[in-house]
Design a protein around this motif. Structure first.
Motif: not given
Length: 320
Positions: A195-218
């Motif tokens: 979740t934090l890598v997209p938010w910190y490094f290229w400004g993705e929203s935490l919402w998108n990062s969490y649901f895509l890289a964490s929830i959907l990926r999992y």
């Protein structure tokens, strides 16, 4: 420690002597399933979250989608190259840096710690397609895919599994460390870092990062792994042993980065490639071979060509 002491320690680690609350009970009519409602609720919420995440794909940055896929590959390797081929089957040896990476990747997978995963998998191989098999495919597609997580384990899984020796797993300090700090490692590897890598490094929203890289990926990684238990045990050909349930399934092979050659794997479980075809359609084998080139892996075990051909001739269905 002598052999009896090792076996006793192994049995204690498996949880032998668990209470009735942890396993299914036997009623007057035989085995009675007990639903684990916590798992039912959590898995339902996870899959609802994954469906919602699909709606966010058009709104996310391309880097975020690529990052989610990279996390999926790392997650898969934590299971295929780590918990499965290394720790469950000892099909190759890995040096400490590689074992640490695979343990971290396994925590990203969030499919139980290495010891529990390998323990259940060894029981699955020993008692495949019986009541002692944690995800017995003879109980149907739904049970072998996800339903086995919704009910307490059959008593035979505990009773027969406790007779196997898992002491080698607990001799590995990496396995012990991951088991001790498993919950913390899951929070960090499965949810925080993706979740934090997209938010910190290229400004993705935490919402998108969490649901895509964490929830959907999992959710996707779980279902891909479960396909090996369900689809690859029910659909496909059996060129190596037509007398066992596991099948060769191309769809599962492509999704599970090389784990769909399942008739081969159950016939030759010690083979590090889990396939007759080496690198073909087998990213996990490519990864292990690359680790060998780097000097981080060694002693890869293979079934000889002569042994494979002889087994095909003796018990195969003639499909390949």
């Amino acid at each position: 420690m002598d052999e009896q002491g090792k076996l006793a320690a192994s049995r204690r680690a498996t949880g032998e002597g668990r209470s009735e609350a942890e396993v299914g009970e036997r009623g007057e009519g035989g085995y009675r399933q007990e639903i684990v409602w916590r798992n039912v609720i959590l898995m339902t919420l996870l899959h609802l979250g994954a469906v919602y995440a699909l709606l966010l794909i058009p709104k996310a940055q391309l880097l975020t989608l690529l990052w989610a896929y990279l996390c999926f590959l790392v997650t898969a390797l934590g299971v295929t190259a780590g918990a499965h081929r290394l720790w469950s089957h000892r099909s190759y040896k890995a040096k400490l840096p590689l074992r640490i990476f695979l343990a971290a990747a396994n925590s990203m997978a969030f499919q139980n710690d290495i010891f529990e995963w390998a323990r259940d998998h060894r029981v699955h191989h020993k008692y495949s397609e019986t009541d002692a098999d944690p995800h017995n495919a003879r109980r149907g597609f739904f049970f072998s895919h996800i339903g086995w997580l919704f009910v307490r384990k059959h008593r035979d899984v505990i009773e027969k599994g406790s007779k196997l020796d898992f002491y080698d797993l607990m001799e590995d300090p990496v396995v012990r460390f991951q088991r001790k700090y498993y919950k913390t490692s899951v929070v960090i590897m499965c949810f925080m870092i993706p979740t934090l890598v997209p938010w910190y490094f290229w400004g993705e929203s935490l919402w998108n990062s969490y649901f895509l890289a964490s929830i959907l990926r999992y959710a996707i990684s779980l279902n891909v792994s479960w396909l090996v238990n369900s689809v690859a045990h029910l659909y496909g050909n059996r060129p190596y042993d037509k007398y066992i349930n596991p099948r060769e399934n191309t769809f599962v092979t492509l999704g599970a980065i090389g784990e769909g050659f399942h008739n081969f794997h159950h016939t030759f479980p010690f083979d590090y490639s889990a396939s007759e075809f080496g690198l073909k359609f087998n990213p996990t084998t490519c990864f292990i071979d690359f680790m060998c080139l780097l000097g981080l892996a060694s002693d890869c075990r293979r079934a000889s060509r002569q042994t494979i051909l002889a087994r095909k001739e003796r018990t195969g269905d003639g499909s390949i």
